[in-house]
Enzyme design. Sequence first.
Site, mmCIF file in Angstrom:
data_model
loop_
_atom_site.group_PDB
_atom_site.id
_atom_site.type_symbol
_atom_site.label_atom_id
_atom_site.label_comp_id
_atom_site.label_asym_id
_atom_site.label_seq_id
_atom_site.Cartn_x
_atom_site.Cartn_y
_atom_site.Cartn_z
ATOM 1 N N TYR A 252 0.858 -1.180 0.000
ATOM 2 C CA TYR A 252 0.000 0.000 0.000
ATOM 3 C C TYR A 252 0.901 1.239 0.000
ATOM 4 O O TYR A 252 2.121 1.129 0.188
ATOM 5 C CB TYR A 252 -0.970 0.023 1.186
ATOM 6 C CG TYR A 252 -0.341 -0.263 2.531
ATOM 7 C CD1 TYR A 252 0.291 0.736 3.269
ATOM 8 C CD2 TYR A 252 -0.399 -1.544 3.082
ATOM 9 C CE1 TYR A 252 0.857 0.479 4.503
ATOM 10 C CE2 TYR A 252 0.166 -1.816 4.315
ATOM 11 C CZ TYR A 252 0.798 -0.803 5.024
ATOM 12 O OH TYR A 252 1.357 -1.071 6.240
ATOM 13 N N HIS A 302 6.248 -0.819 1.429
ATOM 14 C CA HIS A 302 6.220 0.292 0.483
ATOM 15 C C HIS A 302 7.345 0.109 -0.527
ATOM 16 O O HIS A 302 8.391 -0.439 -0.206
ATOM 17 C CB HIS A 302 6.421 1.629 1.199
ATOM 18 C CG HIS A 302 5.516 1.834 2.374
ATOM 19 N ND1 HIS A 302 4.145 1.725 2.284
ATOM 20 C CD2 HIS A 302 5.791 2.140 3.667
ATOM 21 C CE1 HIS A 302 3.622 1.953 3.469
ATOM 22 N NE2 HIS A 302 4.592 2.205 4.324
#
Length: 326
Positions: A252, A302
Site C-alpha cells: 500500500y 512500500h
Amino acid sequence: MFAHRLQKQQWFFYLLVFTVLLLSVAFTYTDKIEFALKKLFAVRKCKCNRCVSELNESAWFDKRYIPTMYPILTKNSFTLPEASYKWWQRLQSERKPSNYSSIMEELFKLFPGDDKLMDQGPNRCRTCAVIGNSGNLKGSNYGPSIDSNNLVMRMNRAQTTGYEADVGSKTTHHFMYPESAQNLAENVSLVLIPFKVLDIKWLISAFTAGNITRTYIPVMRHIKADKDKVLVYSPHFFKYVYDNWNEHHGRYSSTGMLVIVFALHVCDEVNVYGFGANSLGHWHHYWEKNAGGGAFRKTGVHDGDFEANVTKMLADVGKINLFKGT
C-alpha cells in the site's frame, strides 16, 4: 568620399544577402526553430508564485489525477464504493470488523464532519508544505521557507522542537494512524489515516472513554488534540492513490505519498521537503542519530524507489516544488 560611400553600399549588400539567407533558413526550419526557442525561453504560466513551463508532460499527470476525488470523509460524503471497501478490509484484515455505517454515525456525532479544504475558486492561492521526515532536512535551513506556507503538513512522529531552523515550527495538519499517534497543539488539525475500521474506533475512543489500548501493538489510550479540527482520510481516496499513483507497487502507499497526493487536491502550490535519502544515501529520520535507520524502505510494504520516481516526475512536470535538502 566616393570610396567611403562604396564601402557603405557593400556592407548594406552583405547585410541584405545575410538577411535573405537567414529568412530562407527560418522558413525551412520554422517548426524546429520555434520548438528550440520555446524550450530555451519557455513561456511560463505563473500561478500562486509558482511558474510552470508550458512544455511540461501534462499527459502523464492527467492520466493519474482525478480532480473530482475527495480526500476527506464528511457527514455528507462517507459512503464507500464496494470495491474500495473490500480493498480496505483486506489491507489490514480484521477478523470481525465493526459495522462501517454505525461507526460513521458515531464518528460524526463527535467530530464536525465538514471540510473547508476544498473551497476552490479562481482567486484562491493556497501554498502548502508537505514535510517528510528524511534526514536530508538536517542542516538544510529550510525552516523559514516551510513556515511561510499557508498550510504545513507533517506526519507520524515528526518533531519540531530543537529542529526549527531546518524543519520549521509551524504545523497546520498532522497526519497519523493509531500506531504513530502523538499529542498535538490546539491549533493543529489531526488527520487520521485509517488502515482499518478499528482505527476509526480508536479515534472515537481516544477522545472519549479511552477503552481501546491496543490494535496490533499497544497504542495511546487518549490523545490531546482539538476535536473540532479532526479529519479522517477517505479509504476510497487511499485506494485511488494506490491504484493511480503507486500503480500497485508495494502493499500500500506510504504516508508520504498519501499526503503528497492529498496536497495536490487541496492546494494551489505544493512544496515538498524531507523526502528521499540524504546526500550520503542514508534513509533515516532527521531526529535519529543512527544513519542506518529507516529500515522501512527494505520491508516490502512500500516501494520506496517507485514512490521516489513518482515524486521526481511530479517535480519534473511542475506539479510540485521538490526541495532535496542536504
